[in-house]
Design an enzyme around this catalytic site. Structure first.
Site: not given
Ligand code: TGC
Ligand code: FAD
Length: 392
Positions: A138, A141, A372, A374
């Site tokens: 999780g 949000e 994971e 976008t």
């Molecule tokens: P930022 O200030 O860049 O970084 C905050 C702290 O995190 C560190 N960091 C990392 N550490 C390890 N691995 C990475 N890839 C890292 N990226 C950043 C960074 O060094 C810093 O550390 P510290 O010690 O200085 O505090 O963060 P930000 O707030 O500007 O945000 C940028 C960020 C990285 C969060 C954004 O680029 C991002 O990746 N957003 C995407 C969120 C995301 O991928 N969510 C996925 C949710 S889980 C999911 O989707 C599961 S799907 C499951 C399935 O397969 O069904």
């Molecule tokens: P948003 O963040 O609202 O983004 C909307 C659009 O805005 C996107 O096109 C994005 O690229 C764009 N955008 C956002 N910020 C910027 C920026 N700074 N500049 C330019 N464009 C921007 N999450 C979990 O934690 N655990 C899970 O197990 C998990 N499983 C998932 C399973 C499914 C089927 C799906 C669909 C999602 C899952 N997710 C999970 C969530 C997933 O990681 C998020 O949907 C994803 O990270 C995008 O967040 P959001 O949907 O809120 O889109």
């Protein structure tokens, strides 16, 4: 069974020469399992929006849960190339199957193994490895997806326990999970990982229904209303957003491999069909327009395979950077979704039917290109790596 002979799965640049006998054996056994266990059930599961019965236990039996987790905790102690190959084979079956394995392995077992106490590792990892216990992760949000650092879910120290409040959305396996690794802010505003168990009062997991994508996977919410979390359930060895983001590095790496499997399933189906389908007195494979499509698919699959092999090698050497992983996730998912969409056209009307995998893969990959991180978020990570300027 697959629609095409398994020996037509492409290895155009002899990447097999770079693999060990163990890698090839692991790939073969998962490939055969996908053909016998997943392929006969997947269309029905996706059409009817239901999960494949017993999937997690079966994944546990073939060693697909936590392949790189040490054997003492129930994992298989394999390397990163093996993990990648397993993900590739699973996603040839369906992204939902790879999702189930990658959430359990990279997002639940990985943080417990990396950041957990010895007691937590012993308590959870063997049951997660066998699939008797299902985990969820999780982070996302309702109000914070791409920007998890702004999360609102929080916990208070109540002396003998923590009190957790908030909600997570879009969580794979939420409705099925026995435990969830949940990322929440403490009173100091710092992100910590908590292990929440089903049955804890105030913890609910409503299902998200009516998805057009990943229909063979359950998605839902994790809702916390004054949930009492025992103090021993906090992950002791990580503080900050780098905790969940390190898990994402592992899962994104697995996706980079996985989607090659989806692309291969579409490519091999299109090659087979185009040789069988006669129009204007000749197989459609004999027309240049169709050959151009097939040649481009094979080119893109081969490039993606080489990218993943190299990334896996760097990962084995602990040299892969998060930005390198972002580049591979972004490139390979786009490659796969383009092949799924374009290969569907080669099948004409038949391409929209459940007997063939293209529509299902294309619809699934709409989630994979979003979760994971976008497609655009990964571009910004690469842009930041090139310029040193954060454009978020
Ligand atoms: P930022 O200030 O860049 O970084 C905050 C702290 O995190 C560190 N960091 C990392 N550490 C390890 N691995 C990475 N890839 C890292 N990226 C950043 C960074 O060094 C810093 O550390 P510290 O010690 O200085 O505090 O963060 P930000 O707030 O500007 O945000 C940028 C960020 C990285 C969060 C954004 O680029 C991002 O990746 N957003 C995407 C969120 C995301 O991928 N969510 C996925 C949710 S889980 C999911 O989707 C599961 S799907 C499951 C399935 O397969 O069904
Ligand atoms: P948003 O963040 O609202 O983004 C909307 C659009 O805005 C996107 O096109 C994005 O690229 C764009 N955008 C956002 N910020 C910027 C920026 N700074 N500049 C330019 N464009 C921007 N999450 C979990 O934690 N655990 C899970 O197990 C998990 N499983 C998932 C399973 C499914 C089927 C799906 C669909 C999602 C899952 N997710 C999970 C969530 C997933 O990681 C998020 O949907 C994803 O990270 C995008 O967040 P959001 O949907 O809120 O889109």
């Amino acid at each position: 069974m697959s629609y095409y002979p398994i020996h037509t799965i492409p290895d155009y640049y002899f990447i097999d020469d770079l693999l060990t006998d163990e890698h090839k054996l692991i790939r073969q056994s998962v490939r055969e399992w996908v053909d016998s266990f997943v392929m006969p059930k997947i269309d029905d599961a996706a059409q009817h929006h239901k999960d494949i019965p017993n999937l997690m236990k079966e994944l546990g039996k073939i060693g697909a849960l936590g392949p790189y987790i040490p054997e003492e905790y129930g994992g298989a102690g394999l390397d990163q190339i093996s993990y990648g190959l397993i993900m590739q084979e699973l996603e040839r079956g369906d992204s939902a199957v790879r999702s189930a394995a990658s959430v359990q392995s990279s997002l639940v077992m990985f943080p417990i193994n990396e950041f957990g106490s010895e007691e937590q590792k012993k308590k959870y990892l063997p049951h997660l490895a066998s699939g008797e216990m299902i985990g969820a992760f999780g982070l996302t949000e309702p109000n914070h997806g791409s920007d998890p650092g702004s999360m609102e879910t929080h916990f208070k120290d109540m002396g003998d326990h923590y009190l957790l409040n908030g909600a997570k959305m879009w969580i794979t396996n939420a409705p099925l999970c026995n435990i969830a690794v949940v990322w929440a802010k403490g009173e100091d505003g710092k992100v910590r990982g908590l292990i929440v168990e089903r049955g804890m009062e105030g913890f609910t997991t409503p299902e998200t229904i009516n998805k057009w994508s990943l229909r063979a996977s359950k998605t839902g919410e994790l809702v916390f209303r004054d949930v009492k979390i025992p103090k021993e359930n906090i992950l002791p060895n990580v503080i900050g957003l780098k905790g969940p983001l390190s898990c994402l590095n592992s899962a994104r790496y697995g996706i980079s491999w996985g989607v090659i499997g989806a692309a291969i399933d579409c490519y091999c189906t299109a090659v087979q069909y185009s040789k069988e389908r006669i129009q204007f007195g000749k197989p459609i494979a004999s027309y240049q327009l169709q050959q151009k499509k097939l040649a481009e698919f094979l080119t893109e699959i081969t490039k993606a395979q080489l990218l993943c092999w190299r990334l896996g090698t760097l990962k084995n050497e602990h040299r892969a950077t998060p930005a390198q992983i972002s580049l591979a996730k972004r490139n390979n998912v786009k490659m796969a979704i383009d092949i799924a969409r374009e290969s569907r056209q080669i099948l004409g009307g038949m391409g929209i039917m459940g007997e063939f995998p293209m529509m299902r893969h294309a619809a699934n990959l709409e989630s994979v290109i979003t979760y994971e991180g976008t497609h655009d978020v990964h571009l910004l990570i690469t842009g930041n790596d090139i310029t040193g300027i954060n454009a978020f």
